[in-house]
Design a protein around this motif. Structure first.
Motif, PDB file in Angstrom:
ATOM      1  N   ALA A   1       0.862  -1.177   0.000  1.00  0.00           N
ATOM      2  CA  ALA A   1       0.000   0.000   0.000  1.00  0.00           C
ATOM      3  C   ALA A   1       0.897   1.225   0.000  1.00  0.00           C
ATOM      4  O   ALA A   1       1.784   1.340   0.858  1.00  0.00           O
ATOM      5  CB  ALA A   1      -0.899  -0.004   1.231  1.00  0.00           C
ATOM      6  N   GLU A   2       0.700   2.131  -0.955  1.00  0.00           N
ATOM      7  CA  GLU A   2       1.662   3.223  -1.132  1.00  0.00           C
ATOM      8  C   GLU A   2       0.966   4.557  -1.392  1.00  0.00           C
ATOM      9  O   GLU A   2      -0.061   4.610  -2.088  1.00  0.00           O
ATOM     10  CB  GLU A   2       2.587   2.933  -2.326  1.00  0.00           C
ATOM     11  N   TRP A   3       1.552   5.614  -0.856  1.00  0.00           N
ATOM     12  CA  TRP A   3       1.227   6.959  -1.300  1.00  0.00           C
ATOM     13  C   TRP A   3       1.986   7.235  -2.590  1.00  0.00           C
ATOM     14  O   TRP A   3       3.152   6.867  -2.719  1.00  0.00           O
ATOM     15  CB  TRP A   3       1.614   7.996  -0.245  1.00  0.00           C
TER      16      TRP A   3
ATOM     17  N   TYR B   1      -2.130  -3.846  -1.635  1.00  0.00           N
ATOM     18  CA  TYR B   1      -1.997  -4.734  -0.474  1.00  0.00           C
ATOM     19  C   TYR B   1      -3.274  -5.529  -0.216  1.00  0.00           C
ATOM     20  O   TYR B   1      -3.212  -6.716   0.106  1.00  0.00           O
ATOM     21  CB  TYR B   1      -1.640  -3.916   0.766  1.00  0.00           C
ATOM     22  N   TYR B   2      -4.425  -4.908  -0.362  1.00  0.00           N
ATOM     23  CA  TYR B   2      -5.664  -5.588   0.008  1.00  0.00           C
ATOM     24  C   TYR B   2      -5.998  -6.728  -0.961  1.00  0.00           C
ATOM     25  O   TYR B   2      -6.861  -7.567  -0.671  1.00  0.00           O
ATOM     26  CB  TYR B   2      -6.813  -4.578   0.092  1.00  0.00           C
TER      27      TYR B   2
ATOM     28  N   LYS C   1      -9.399  -9.556   4.061  1.00  0.00           N
ATOM     29  CA  LYS C   1      -8.760 -10.857   4.234  1.00  0.00           C
ATOM     30  C   LYS C   1      -9.761 -11.997   4.136  1.00  0.00           C
ATOM     31  O   LYS C   1      -9.371 -13.158   3.991  1.00  0.00           O
ATOM     32  CB  LYS C   1      -8.023 -10.893   5.572  1.00  0.00           C
ATOM     33  N   TYR C   2     -11.054 -11.667   4.217  1.00  0.00           N
ATOM     34  CA  TYR C   2     -12.092 -12.691   4.106  1.00  0.00           C
ATOM     35  C   TYR C   2     -13.049 -12.418   2.957  1.00  0.00           C
ATOM     36  O   TYR C   2     -14.167 -12.922   2.940  1.00  0.00           O
ATOM     37  CB  TYR C   2     -12.843 -12.811   5.441  1.00  0.00           C
TER      38      TYR C   2
ATOM     39  N   VAL D   1      -7.153  -3.103   4.412  1.00  0.00           N
ATOM     40  CA  VAL D   1      -7.828  -4.328   4.836  1.00  0.00           C
ATOM     41  C   VAL D   1      -9.257  -4.047   5.283  1.00  0.00           C
ATOM     42  O   VAL D   1     -10.165  -4.836   5.031  1.00  0.00           O
ATOM     43  CB  VAL D   1      -7.032  -5.008   5.970  1.00  0.00           C
ATOM     44  N   TYR D   2      -9.482  -2.901   5.914  1.00  0.00           N
ATOM     45  CA  TYR D   2     -10.808  -2.640   6.472  1.00  0.00           C
ATOM     46  C   TYR D   2     -11.452  -1.365   5.929  1.00  0.00           C
ATOM     47  O   TYR D   2     -12.497  -1.406   5.310  1.00  0.00           O
ATOM     48  CB  TYR D   2     -10.728  -2.556   7.996  1.00  0.00           C
TER      49      TYR D   2
END
Length: 689
Positions: A272-274, A286-287, A408-409, A381-382
């Motif tokens: 995950a990047e700016w 990332y997600y 993740k789910y 992730v959330y």
């Protein structure tokens, strides 16, 4: 033949075997395959039976480790009594998640199989016919025992088949059959470590052909023995404090990650990047990184109850039609606080120099997406998957107006069941390796896992000579590795090859900046990065993310800058100039000697027990924090705290009541953890019948 069909067919055949009496209390004698001289088809059905018994433990591997900890809150209006008990650490004997019998079902299935299989039967050649199945059964048994120990502390220890309810009752009633972590892990390690001396890795896992289940090969249903051993060594070392256990844990992780042609690197693209120095636009790859490729093993779950055991994990963490879009579990303020406390580093390199930009600390900069502050993994992730003002709620007042999803789910809102529960995610295994390294006395290398990722380039440039030499003594078992870069450096190759320091440059690479241009040292495809870089930017150049504090660095001596004097012209120089040159030469040589002494003193100081202890303490704190950022929602947190306290206080010294790391007490960042966990029970209540 599909996996579900194999399970059903296999269990049907098991069910018509020799009948036994079932005991539904803590220890269950429910294995129906009581035969000798297992035929090949029998071993297949027995393996399917073991996998089916593993399914009952799938959700529990996540929930027992996550809900009891400090990173999750439970909505009392949209959760079961059992989940609320987990969250409050007031678990009753009849809690649906407090069923050790389900673990013993796995153990007893394995015991029956191992007692009856013909372990000496040869296939063509010298390899034992059932070697892979035997290895699998031993791995499943060891895994189940470790899970029991993490949750109950001391449990009945049985390695022979239990075939009647009377025998089961006798075992539970007999306190002499109970064993602690050291006793059971001693057995499990001895039972498995012979496999680590074989020049095999994935070849030790059964596959049953090329069939797949939701894209996963059957091989992923079986546990990799080197990983199981690494985890067993890490936990036994945490319990006993034995340095050899930590060294062997690091060895097993390394050997698994670097096994020839089966190497395991982190996915450096899944960050995950700016993307701009104003911290406005992002890349959120990332997600996307939580699929079967990220896990070294899985527990396969059925997707409909008609076929067997299904997973309810999505309904706990994610909105779905079945829960009226109200998940039972939501992130705690503690998780948000730790995530937001991180400093994201964005690096710019030009020919004029390097500059590090850090994310704004004013939460208002991020507008409504305040989860973007700090480390970006929490947001990916959330927060990334949260949608407000859910339109469907207008038509049904029972529906939540907001949809929540833990990536993740999965991110869909259907009631589709998750087809597997992931085990041994590779980034988590790298963190566990760092934990073992740090406890074994290698804090620089452990820190490198967090900041740089392990490669040949990193070992050569960021690890001190003292630590490098000691790492060379950790030799691989069962196979040898060499580094082509050392071929012309016999002083290195002789001691380094075949050891922990070998992360082959033909496989693993490091991306560095040279005059503003990114350059890869080593392999272009498997770029290794520090685990902290998955959410906190260019940590490899981040001065705020450090190993040695200012006090430690202040004790280092500075060398004197000196320049060799220029020899005078022999024909034109005066006697005074010649004399001055000789005087300057003496001073120069003296300064070189003094500088060499200072360098040696600095090396000795940095390698001293005093500095090593300070570094280990620093890395322990960083690791425990990183395990939050990388492992959130996956079921690791409670066990991380337990293992950390074992390491700090000794396994037998932690007692039955939770005590938290010293740096948590009085630390405002972790006040939520202290308030929720301090003084609560470490272990679940163990039924006595």
């Amino acid at each position: 033949m599909k996996f579900k069909s194999i399970l059903m067919y296999g269990m049907f055949l098991l069910g018509v075997g020799t009948a036994t009496t079932s005991c539904e209390d803590m220890f269950t004698a429910d294995n129906n395959l009581v035969t000798t001289d297992l035929a090949p088809k029998d071993t297949l059905y027995q393996m399917m039976g073991i996998l089916k018994s593993m399914q009952k433990l799938g959700d529990r591997t996540v929930l027992l480790g996550e809900i009891r900890a400090d990173l999750i809150d439970i909505d009392p209006n949209h959760s079961s009594k059992d989940l609320q008990e987990l969250a409050n650490n007031t678990v009753s004997f009849d809690n649906v998640y407090n069923k050790p019998a389900d673990y013993y079902a796995v153990i007893n299935n394995c015991n029956v199989y191992l007692a009856n299989v013909d372990s000496m039967r040869n296939s063509q050649g010298t390899e034992k016919y059932y070697m892979k199945e035997i290895c699998a059964a031993k791995c499943f048994r060891a895994w189940a025992y470790l899970e029991l120990l993490k949750n109950y502390g001391k449990v009945p220890f049985v390695t022979e088949p239990v075939l009647t309810s009377d025998a089961a009752e006798d075992i539970v009633a007999n306190e002499g059959s109970y064993a602690d972590m050291q006793t059971i892990l001693d057995f499990c390690i001895e039972d498995l470590k012979g496999y680590a001396y074989l020049n095999k890795n994935q070849e030790l896992r059964q596959a049953y052909g090329n069939q797949t289940y939701y894209g996963m090969q059957y091989k992923s249903f079986f546990l990799p023995v080197r990983v199981v051993l690494a985890e067993l060594y890490l936990w036994r070392g945490s319990y006993t404090g034995d340095q050899n256990d930590y060294i062997n844990a690091a060895r097993m992780y390394h050997d698994y990650f670097t096994f020839t042609n089966e190497e395991v690197a982190v996915d450096a693209t899944g960050t995950a990047e700016w993307l701009d120095y104003e911290f406005r636009s992002m890349s959120v790859n990332y997600y996307l990184g939580f699929n079967d490729d990220d896990y070294e093993a899985v527990i396969p779950m059925d997707t409909t109850t008609y076929y067997g055991v299904t997973s309810g994990i999505r309904a706990v963490f994610n909105s779905s039609y079945g829960n009226d879009y109200y998940p039972a579990a939501i992130p705690s303020k503690q998780l948000e606080a730790v995530s937001k406390s991180q400093r994201y580093c964005l690096h710019e390199s030009t020919e004029q120099g390097d500059t590090c930009y850090y994310n704004p600390t004013d939460v208002n900069h991020y507008g409504t997406a305040k989860a973007r502050m700090g480390d970006l993994r929490y947001y990916c992730v959330y927060g990334l998957n949260t949608r407000s003002n859910f339109a469907e709620s207008k038509y049904n007042s029972n529906f939540s107006p907001t949809i929540y999803a833990v990536a993740k789910y999965g991110t869909n809102t259907t009631d589709l069941k998750k087809p597997y529960i992931g085990l041994y995610r590779k980034n988590i295994l790298y963190l566990h390796m760092a934990e073992a390294l740090n406890r074994a006395g290698f804090p620089e290398t452990a820190f490198a896992v967090l900041k740089y990722g392990l490669t040949r380039y990193v070992m050569d440039n960021y690890i001190s000579e003292d630590e490098f030499n000691r790492l060379c003594e950790i030799k691989s078992w069962g196979f040898g590795l060499e580094e082509r870069y050392y071929r012309d450096k016999p002083e290195l190759s002789g001691k380094a090859n075949g050891s922990f320091v070998i992360w082959p440059s033909t496989v693993f690479g490091t991306k560095i900046m040279k005059k503003g241009t990114p350059v890869v040292e080593g392999n272009q495809r498997n770029i290794q990065i520090g685990i902290h870089a998955f959410g906190s930017g260019n940590v490899e150049v981040d001065n705020l993310y450090y190993l040695d504090d200012a006090a430690t660095l202040a004790n280092l001596q500075d060398t004197t800058v000196c320049t060799a004097p220029t020899p005078p012209n022999e024909t034109l120089a005066t006697e005074e100039e010649i004399a001055q040159y000789k005087e300057d030469s003496v001073a120069y040589e003296s300064t070189l000697v003094e500088n060499a002494k200072i360098v040696a003193d600095n090396k000795a100081y940095l390698a001293s027990p005093e500095v090593r202890a300070k570094r280990q303490a620093r890395v322990s704190q960083l690791l425990l924090e990183e395990e939050i950022l990388e492992g959130m929602f996956e079921g690791y947190r409670f066990y991380d705290l337990l293992r950390y306290q074992m390491q700090e206080q000794g396994g037998t010294g932690i007692g039955t009541v939770i005590s938290l790391p010293a740096h948590y007490i009085g630390n405002e960042l972790y006040q939520g953890t202290v308030d929720k966990l301090q003084g609560k029970p470490w272990y679940l209540p163990l039924p006595k019948r």
